[in-house]
Design a protein around this motif. Structure first.
Motif, PDB file in Angstrom:
ATOM      1  N   LEU A 192       0.821  -1.206   0.000  1.00 61.07           N
ATOM      2  CA  LEU A 192       0.000   0.000   0.000  1.00 61.07           C
ATOM      3  C   LEU A 192       0.857   1.258   0.000  1.00 61.07           C
ATOM      4  O   LEU A 192       0.527   2.255  -0.657  1.00 61.07           O
ATOM      5  CB  LEU A 192      -0.933  -0.010   1.213  1.00 61.07           C
ATOM      6  N   ILE A 193       1.977   1.228   0.715  1.00 56.64           N
ATOM      7  CA  ILE A 193       2.885   2.377   0.726  1.00 56.64           C
ATOM      8  C   ILE A 193       3.469   2.601  -0.666  1.00 56.64           C
ATOM      9  O   ILE A 193       3.512   3.733  -1.172  1.00 56.64           O
ATOM     10  CB  ILE A 193       4.017   2.157   1.762  1.00 56.64           C
ATOM     11  N   LEU A 234      -7.112   3.883  18.932  1.00 59.50           N
ATOM     12  CA  LEU A 234      -6.797   2.832  17.968  1.00 59.50           C
ATOM     13  C   LEU A 234      -5.924   3.347  16.833  1.00 59.50           C
ATOM     14  O   LEU A 234      -5.096   2.619  16.298  1.00 59.50           O
ATOM     15  CB  LEU A 234      -8.093   2.235  17.403  1.00 59.50           C
ATOM     16  N   ARG A 235      -6.121   4.624  16.457  1.00 64.97           N
ATOM     17  CA  ARG A 235      -5.327   5.188  15.365  1.00 64.97           C
ATOM     18  C   ARG A 235      -3.842   5.269  15.727  1.00 64.97           C
ATOM     19  O   ARG A 235      -2.982   5.315  14.844  1.00 64.97           O
ATOM     20  CB  ARG A 235      -5.840   6.586  15.010  1.00 64.97           C
ATOM     21  N   ILE A 280      -4.588   2.104   8.638  1.00 63.06           N
ATOM     22  CA  ILE A 280      -3.914   2.618   7.443  1.00 63.06           C
ATOM     23  C   ILE A 280      -4.576   3.927   7.053  1.00 63.06           C
ATOM     24  O   ILE A 280      -5.802   4.026   7.034  1.00 63.06           O
ATOM     25  CB  ILE A 280      -4.019   1.609   6.285  1.00 63.06           C
ATOM     26  N   GLN A 281      -3.766   4.933   6.702  1.00 59.43           N
ATOM     27  CA  GLN A 281      -4.313   6.248   6.392  1.00 59.43           C
ATOM     28  C   GLN A 281      -3.855   6.701   5.015  1.00 59.43           C
ATOM     29  O   GLN A 281      -2.697   6.531   4.642  1.00 59.43           O
ATOM     30  CB  GLN A 281      -3.863   7.274   7.430  1.00 59.43           C
ATOM     31  N   PHE A 282      -4.793   7.237   4.249  1.00 60.59           N
ATOM     32  CA  PHE A 282      -4.502   7.808   2.948  1.00 60.59           C
ATOM     33  C   PHE A 282      -4.874   9.296   2.975  1.00 60.59           C
ATOM     34  O   PHE A 282      -6.022   9.660   2.746  1.00 60.59           O
ATOM     35  CB  PHE A 282      -5.303   7.107   1.839  1.00 60.59           C
ATOM     36  N   GLN A 296      -7.845  10.088   5.079  1.00 55.69           N
ATOM     37  CA  GLN A 296      -8.917   9.091   5.032  1.00 55.69           C
ATOM     38  C   GLN A 296      -8.408   7.831   5.729  1.00 55.69           C
ATOM     39  O   GLN A 296      -7.467   7.206   5.267  1.00 55.69           O
ATOM     40  CB  GLN A 296      -9.303   8.787   3.581  1.00 55.69           C
ATOM     41  N   GLY A 297      -9.023   7.461   6.859  1.00 57.69           N
ATOM     42  CA  GLY A 297      -8.545   6.335   7.646  1.00 57.69           C
ATOM     43  C   GLY A 297      -9.311   5.054   7.380  1.00 57.69           C
ATOM     44  O   GLY A 297     -10.538   5.070   7.238  1.00 57.69           O
ATOM     45  N   PHE A 298      -8.578   3.938   7.305  1.00 50.79           N
ATOM     46  CA  PHE A 298      -9.184   2.624   7.136  1.00 50.79           C
ATOM     47  C   PHE A 298      -8.522   1.651   8.100  1.00 50.79           C
ATOM     48  O   PHE A 298      -7.369   1.836   8.507  1.00 50.79           O
ATOM     49  CB  PHE A 298      -9.010   2.115   5.696  1.00 50.79           C
ATOM     50  N   PHE A 299      -9.270   0.618   8.453  1.00 52.53           N
ATOM     51  CA  PHE A 299      -8.735  -0.420   9.317  1.00 52.53           C
ATOM     52  C   PHE A 299      -8.655  -1.714   8.518  1.00 52.53           C
ATOM     53  O   PHE A 299      -9.673  -2.274   8.108  1.00 52.53           O
ATOM     54  CB  PHE A 299      -9.610  -0.602  10.560  1.00 52.53           C
ATOM     55  N   CYS A 300      -7.417  -2.172   8.262  1.00 49.89           N
ATOM     56  CA  CYS A 300      -7.172  -3.395   7.505  1.00 49.89           C
ATOM     57  C   CYS A 300      -7.146  -4.567   8.472  1.00 49.89           C
ATOM     58  O   CYS A 300      -6.346  -4.582   9.413  1.00 49.89           O
ATOM     59  CB  CYS A 300      -5.843  -3.288   6.761  1.00 49.89           C
TER      60      CYS A 300
END
Length: 277
Positions: A137-138, A230-231, A259-261, A264-268
């Motif tokens: 992803l990076i 959690l972040r 994971i952050q874009f 925009q934060g997501f939890f994988c």
């Protein structure tokens, strides 16, 4: 030929244990599974070995003379070169406080002795998958940023995140492990085929669902209250129950990475479903 899958390179694992029998057992077990193994018998040597040639993953004994596993992990996380290497603790200690301390110093998982071969393989493989996903992803995000600069275009944060997820889909869909992404509202934004097959839903159905739809223990208000905490974590673990479409209850162990874009934060999440065969 276009659909032919290219197997990932063999992972390099560093095994650290001061007991020769345990070291030989783990090394033989992991070598048989196809991994490249390096083994050392104390913490100081482990630090030097990891810094000289960082492994993909470290299996680290807790109880060792001179420098215990917790101290070794703290040194690893303090070093720029080794801080991102996932560390799985191995120990005969099975108290909750021992496990809490392991995660507090930066460990991603904890395996108790005596070893179960299937459990070792599942935990090692799950953490290697998460590590590869993070690197992938990076790299994908860096390529996207370069394309954006070259085209002098501005994409919204959501569009960049969705594009990165689509680029990852080829790899994720072919994983045998259940992997899914959720957003801060606990809505599924991506599920791979293994997740759908285990829970019995189609992908379209799951993308219209939230975590409480499959997890009776999940509370949205509690989840959102813990989001700031959690972040900040590299990863955390959940043991819960998921309900399939036909009403079966399956015990599941979930490892979650934030994971952050660009805002925009997501939890994988990588899920290990404990299904009786």
């Amino acid at each position: 030929m276009d659909n032919e899958q290219i197997p990932p390179p063999k992972a390099n694992i560093l095994v650290v244990d001061d007991t020769p029998d345990n070291l030989r057992l783990l090394s033989a077990m992991l070598t048989q599974m196809g991994y490249e193994i390096r083994r050392v018998i104390n913490g100081q040597t482990a630090l030097k070995t990891a810094q000289a040639a960082p492994p993909d993953l470290i299996l680290l004994d807790v109880m060792m003379p001179d420098m215990n596993g917790y101290e070794v992990c703290q040194h690893l996380k303090a070093c720029e070169k080794t801080r991102n290497i996932p560390v799985i603790f191995i120990s005969a200690l099975d108290e909750v406080l021992d496990k809490v301390k392991a995660f507090a110093v930066g460990g991603v998982d904890y395996i108790t002795k005596p070893f179960n071969e299937e459990e070792v393989f599942a935990r090692v493989e799950n953490n290697l998958i998460i590590q590869r996903l993070q690197k992938q992803l990076i790299e994908q995000n860096e390529r996207l940023q370069q394309e954006i600069r070259e085209r002098q275009a501005v994409l919204r944060d959501r569009e960049k995140a969705e594009l990165a997820l689509r680029l990852s889909q080829f790899y994720l869909d072919r994983s045998k492990d259940a992997i899914f992404f959720i957003n801060t509202d606990a809505q599924f934004v991506y599920v791979n085929e293994a997740t759908c097959q285990t829970l019995g839903y189609s992908r379209e159905q799951m993308l219209a669902m939230t975590v409480p739809d499959v997890d009776p223990n999940f509370t949205l208000s509690v989840w959102q209250s813990k989001l700031p905490e959690l972040r900040k974590k590299d990863s955390y673990h959940i043991e819960t129950i998921h309900i399939t479409q036909d009403g079966r209850h399956i015990n599941v162990k979930v490892q979650v990475n934030y994971i952050q874009f660009k805002g925009q934060g997501f939890f994988c999440s990588s899920a290990l479903y404990l299904v009786n065969c």
